[in-house]
Motif scaffolding. Structure first.
Motif, PDB file in Angstrom:
ATOM      1  N   HIS A   1       0.842  -1.197   0.000  1.00 45.41           N
ATOM      2  CA  HIS A   1       0.000   0.000   0.000  1.00 45.41           C
ATOM      3  C   HIS A   1       0.877   1.246   0.000  1.00 45.41           C
ATOM      4  N   ASP A   2       2.151   1.001   0.358  1.00 49.31           N
ATOM      5  CA  ASP A   2       3.033   2.086   0.746  1.00 49.31           C
ATOM      6  C   ASP A   2       3.843   2.578  -0.459  1.00 49.31           C
ATOM      7  N   VAL A   3       3.536   3.803  -0.918  1.00 50.32           N
ATOM      8  CA  VAL A   3       4.190   4.340  -2.112  1.00 50.32           C
ATOM      9  C   VAL A   3       5.698   4.449  -1.873  1.00 50.32           C
ATOM     10  N   ARG A   4       6.071   4.870  -0.673  1.00 53.72           N
ATOM     11  CA  ARG A   4       7.512   5.019  -0.368  1.00 53.72           C
ATOM     12  C   ARG A   4       8.233   3.685  -0.478  1.00 53.72           C
ATOM     13  N   GLU A   5       7.591   2.645   0.059  1.00 52.85           N
ATOM     14  CA  GLU A   5       8.197   1.314  -0.013  1.00 52.85           C
ATOM     15  C   GLU A   5       8.429   0.933  -1.471  1.00 52.85           C
ATOM     16  N   ALA A   6       7.434   1.205  -2.292  1.00 52.56           N
ATOM     17  CA  ALA A   6       7.544   0.843  -3.711  1.00 52.56           C
ATOM     18  C   ALA A   6       8.697   1.598  -4.369  1.00 52.56           C
ATOM     19  N   VAL A   7       8.788   2.916  -4.128  1.00 48.06           N
ATOM     20  CA  VAL A   7       9.839   3.666  -4.839  1.00 48.06           C
ATOM     21  C   VAL A   7      11.231   3.341  -4.281  1.00 48.06           C
ATOM     22  N   LEU A   8      11.305   2.919  -3.017  1.00 44.99           N
ATOM     23  CA  LEU A   8      12.615   2.589  -2.452  1.00 44.99           C
ATOM     24  C   LEU A   8      13.107   1.216  -2.933  1.00 44.99           C
ATOM     25  N   LEU A   9      12.162   0.285  -3.135  1.00 41.55           N
ATOM     26  CA  LEU A   9      12.577  -1.095  -3.382  1.00 41.55           C
ATOM     27  C   LEU A   9      12.441  -1.563  -4.837  1.00 41.55           C
ATOM     28  N   ALA A  10      11.490  -0.991  -5.588  1.00 39.30           N
ATOM     29  CA  ALA A  10      11.139  -1.618  -6.875  1.00 39.30           C
ATOM     30  C   ALA A  10      11.934  -1.045  -8.053  1.00 39.30           C
ATOM     31  N   ASP A  11      12.038  -1.875  -9.111  1.00 44.50           N
ATOM     32  CA  ASP A  11      12.590  -1.396 -10.382  1.00 44.50           C
ATOM     33  C   ASP A  11      11.457  -0.945 -11.289  1.00 44.50           C
ATOM     34  N   ARG A  12      10.293  -1.568 -11.072  1.00 41.65           N
ATOM     35  CA  ARG A  12       9.113  -1.206 -11.878  1.00 41.65           C
ATOM     36  C   ARG A  12       7.909  -1.195 -10.942  1.00 41.65           C
ATOM     37  N   ILE A  13       7.016  -0.220 -11.154  1.00 45.09           N
ATOM     38  CA  ILE A  13       5.840  -0.120 -10.278  1.00 45.09           C
ATOM     39  C   ILE A  13       4.578  -0.076 -11.136  1.00 45.09           C
ATOM     40  N   HIS A  14       3.632  -0.950 -10.829  1.00 48.95           N
ATOM     41  CA  HIS A  14       2.325  -0.922 -11.493  1.00 48.95           C
ATOM     42  C   HIS A  14       1.306  -0.415 -10.484  1.00 48.95           C
ATOM     43  N   VAL A  15       0.420   0.468 -10.935  1.00 48.33           N
ATOM     44  CA  VAL A  15      -0.704   0.875 -10.085  1.00 48.33           C
ATOM     45  C   VAL A  15      -1.933   0.130 -10.593  1.00 48.33           C
ATOM     46  N   MET A  16      -2.560  -0.633  -9.678  1.00 51.58           N
ATOM     47  CA  MET A  16      -3.720  -1.468 -10.069  1.00 51.58           C
ATOM     48  C   MET A  16      -5.024  -0.763  -9.790  1.00 51.58           C
ATOM     49  N   GLU A  17      -5.994  -0.955 -10.687  1.00 50.49           N
ATOM     50  CA  GLU A  17      -7.349  -0.449 -10.466  1.00 50.49           C
ATOM     51  C   GLU A  17      -8.267  -1.053 -11.522  1.00 50.49           C
ATOM     52  N   GLY A  18      -9.458  -1.402 -11.119  1.00 48.60           N
ATOM     53  CA  GLY A  18     -10.464  -1.892 -12.082  1.00 48.60           C
ATOM     54  C   GLY A  18     -10.028  -3.139 -12.823  1.00 48.60           C
ATOM     55  N   GLY A  19      -9.266  -3.997 -12.174  1.00 47.97           N
ATOM     56  CA  GLY A  19      -8.894  -5.269 -12.802  1.00 47.97           C
ATOM     57  C   GLY A  19      -7.657  -5.197 -13.661  1.00 47.97           C
ATOM     58  N   GLY A  20      -7.052  -3.990 -13.801  1.00 50.79           N
ATOM     59  CA  GLY A  20      -5.844  -3.886 -14.629  1.00 50.79           C
ATOM     60  C   GLY A  20      -4.892  -2.846 -14.068  1.00 50.79           C
ATOM     61  N   PHE A  21      -3.899  -2.473 -14.866  1.00 52.43           N
ATOM     62  CA  PHE A  21      -2.925  -1.470 -14.430  1.00 52.43           C
ATOM     63  C   PHE A  21      -3.293  -0.120 -15.039  1.00 52.43           C
ATOM     64  N   VAL A  22      -3.349   0.930 -14.211  1.00 53.84           N
ATOM     65  CA  VAL A  22      -3.667   2.269 -14.756  1.00 53.84           C
ATOM     66  C   VAL A  22      -2.392   3.099 -14.924  1.00 53.84           C
ATOM     67  N   GLU A  23      -1.308   2.646 -14.354  1.00 53.47           N
ATOM     68  CA  GLU A  23      -0.036   3.359 -14.548  1.00 53.47           C
ATOM     69  C   GLU A  23       1.113   2.394 -14.309  1.00 53.47           C
ATOM     70  N   THR A  24       2.174   2.553 -15.092  1.00 51.28           N
ATOM     71  CA  THR A  24       3.381   1.745 -14.887  1.00 51.28           C
ATOM     72  C   THR A  24       4.579   2.688 -14.905  1.00 51.28           C
ATOM     73  N   GLU A  25       5.419   2.578 -13.908  1.00 54.60           N
ATOM     74  CA  GLU A  25       6.589   3.473 -13.803  1.00 54.60           C
ATOM     75  C   GLU A  25       7.857   2.626 -13.707  1.00 54.60           C
ATOM     76  N   GLU A  26       8.910   3.054 -14.387  1.00 53.74           N
ATOM     77  CA  GLU A  26      10.227   2.424 -14.229  1.00 53.74           C
ATOM     78  C   GLU A  26      10.998   3.268 -13.208  1.00 53.74           C
ATOM     79  N   VAL A  27      11.669   2.609 -12.276  1.00 55.50           N
ATOM     80  CA  VAL A  27      12.458   3.363 -11.291  1.00 55.50           C
ATOM     81  C   VAL A  27      13.940   3.140 -11.636  1.00 55.50           C
ATOM     82  N   ARG A  28      14.561   4.199 -12.092  1.00 55.03           N
ATOM     83  CA  ARG A  28      15.936   4.008 -12.583  1.00 55.03           C
ATOM     84  C   ARG A  28      16.987   4.435 -11.568  1.00 55.03           C
ATOM     85  N   ALA A  29      16.574   5.141 -10.513  1.00 54.79           N
ATOM     86  CA  ALA A  29      17.544   5.626  -9.524  1.00 54.79           C
ATOM     87  C   ALA A  29      18.309   4.442  -8.917  1.00 54.79           C
TER      88      ALA A  29
END
Ligand SMILES: Nc1ncnc2c1ncn2[C@@H]1O[C@H](COP(=O)(O)OP(=O)(O)OP(=O)(O)O)[C@@H](O)[C@H]1O
Length: 508
Positions: free
Chosen positions: A455-483
């Motif tokens: 649920h935690d946006v900070r956790e996602a940006v600190l740990l992930a290489d790619r982040i999907h935001v889920m809603e309505g049965g699919g992904f509404v946004e996908t972000e690559e984290v390059r830092a």
């Protein structure tokens, strides 16, 4: 005042009341003999052997009947657990028998089985069968509900699940049922002996009552009460010894010392290269929700993918499908490796096993000796900073430590795909931050494919290489984290990403 003294207060008061009333001359001795008279009768019955004969007869009956009832009740409970059809088949008859008071069956039982031991044994069996059976069925089902996901996630066979998880998990409730069943057996036996017997404590009471020997009646009642209490205490002691408790496995000290020398070499790195896992058209429908609707995406090899989304959007459903714990209604998952491990939101550590045993359970199917299994478990615990706690019981850990142990259980299997279901969600902010940092290190040193639900946006940006935001049965946004890792929330790129994702989530 000690507990024992407190417990004795009321019986002593009643004794004093009895003594006073019986000595007052107001109540005839035939109705209420003095305590001294009852004691004298007990002594003479003991000396003549009469008391022992009747006590032995009652004890033998209750032991035989209760043993038979327990064996039958537990056997049927296991059968119903493994074969629910058997329960459907037998439930009508069992339900009918359960609601009929066994004493009501005495006339029929005497007709069918005669006057000897048959009816009394049948009454004991009928009386004690149901408490034991109902408790055993409930205990096994409760354990399966509580630990079912873990059993599946660890891929335990039915036999392993029964031995390591279900039986120990069900033991406290099941043994409570056995104790209650014994109480029923004892009471029903004496009732049956009152009606149809030529020996036993019930018969002794009935016989003395017919002859107007109230003192002997009271001896019978007192012996029944004292024996019942003694047998219950003995049973409780024996049964509580059977409830499994966590203890340090033998030889763990040496294993721990050996493991220490090898820390922190990253012994839990996957044996093979990480894998790419592809989800194609995955759909899952429930009666009131369709959490996944024709979802396609890829978990890239060796990268961390995070799923963000509001509560109830389908994150856990997707993770369980990824783990193979539930099946999708449509779609395919390709590339899921044999070595897939999952960390649940709750640690799900078995309280009757030490930490080392909990972790070793995940290695059940590894072709290695028990010593090697424990060594690997200790190494995995050392990786999450719990190397010196391997012999501890789960209840000795804090929430954060328990979650670390759950992570160690997953890492010990050297997973090529690691699934994390909000693993830090229930922890306080400080512990969560510490564990996130440790995971960030693990994910860079151990090349595994990771799916992280949070649920935690900070956790996602600190740990992930790619982040999907889920809603309505699919992904509404996908972000690559390059830092590069380790990341700081003050890094402008990371801060901007956090802001963007928060904005998307707030619109969901
Ligand atoms: N076994 C089930 N039977 C019926 N509906 C279910 C079942 N499991 C999940 N659902 C429904 O599917 C939807 C998605 O549930 P899921 O647990 O995947 O959400 P989530 O995003 O993980 O939520 P949270 O973040 O609160 O854990 C919800 O509407 C939920 O009620």
């Amino acid at each position: 005042m000690t507990r024992l003294a407190l417990r004795l207060v009321l019986p002593l008061l009643l004794l004093a009341l009895w003594w006073t009333a019986s000595r007052s001359g107001e109540i005839p001795a035939i109705l209420l003999p003095t305590p001294g008279r009852v004691l004298e009768s007990a002594w003479s019955m003991a000396v003549s052997g009469e008391l022992w004969k009747h006590t032995a007869a009652s004890l033998a009956r209750v032991a035989a009947g209760f043993a038979a009832a327990s064996a039958l009740a537990l056997g049927l409970a296991f059968l119903f657990f493994r074969r629910p059809h058997a329960e459907t088949l037998l439930s009508g008859v069992l339900e009918s028998l359960r609601v009929v008071p066994p004493l009501a069956l005495i006339p029929l039982l005497i007709l069918w089985l005669g006057i000897d031991e048959g009816p009394k044994l049948a009454i004991v069996i009928l009386s004690s069968f149901f408490p034991v059976h109902v408790a055993a069925v409930g205990a096994l089902r409760g354990a399966a509900r509580e630990w079912g996901e873990l059993i599946e996630a660890l891929r335990l066979t039915p036999r392993e699940a029964l031995r390591h998880v279900l039986l120990p998990g069900a033991a406290p409730e099941l043994l409570r049922g056995v104790r209650v069943g014994f109480g029923y057996a004892w009471r029903a036996l004496v009732g049956a002996e009152l009606l149809a017997a030529a020996s036993g404590l019930g018969y002794l009471i009935e016989d003395a009552s017919a002859l107007g020997q109230t003192d002997r009646v009271m001896v019978g009642i007192l012996v029944i009460a004292l024996l019942g209490i003694a047998a219950d205490a003995l049973l409780m002691r024996v049964l509580s010894g059977l409830v499994p408790k966590a203890k340090e496995p033998a030889g763990l000290g040496a294993t721990r010392a050996a493991a220490k020398d090898r820390e922190p070499a990253g012994p839990c790195a996957p044996a093979d290269a990480p894998v790419e896992v592809r989800f194609e058209g995955v759909t899952k429908r429930y009666p009131k929700a369709t959490p996944l609707a024709d979802l396609s995406f890829t978990l890239e090899a060796g990268r961390v993918t995070a799923l963000l989304g509001r509560s109830g959007c389908g994150k856990t459903t997707l993770l369980k499908i990824a783990a193979g714990l539930i099946m999708p209604d449509a779609g395919t998952i390709e590339g899921r490796p044999e070595r897939t491990a999952i960390v649940f939101q709750a640690p799900k550590l078995l309280p009757w096993k030490s930490l080392a045993e909990n972790v070793a359970l995940a290695l059940m199917h590894e072709p290695m000796s028990d010593d090697a299994r424990f060594a690997r478990a200790v190494e995995a615990l050392a990786m999450v900073g719990l190397g010196d706690r391997a012999g501890d019981a789960p209840h000795q850990l804090s929430g954060g430590q328990a979650q670390r142990a759950a992570l160690a259980r997953a890492l010990a299997t050297r997973p090529r795909l690691l699934l994390l279901d909000e693993p830090f969600g229930a922890l306080d902010a400080l512990t969560r931050t510490a564990l996130q940092r440790e995971c960030a290190k693990l994910f860079t040193t151990d090349a595994m494919t990771v799916l992280l639900i949070t649920h935690d946006v900070r956790e996602a940006v600190l740990l992930a290489d790619r982040i999907h935001v889920m809603e309505g049965g699919g992904f509404v946004e996908t972000e690559e984290v390059r830092a590069a890792r380790p990341r700081a929330l003050t890094d402008p790129e990371v801060a901007a990403l956090e802001e963007r994702l928060l904005g998307t989530l707030l619109q969901c």
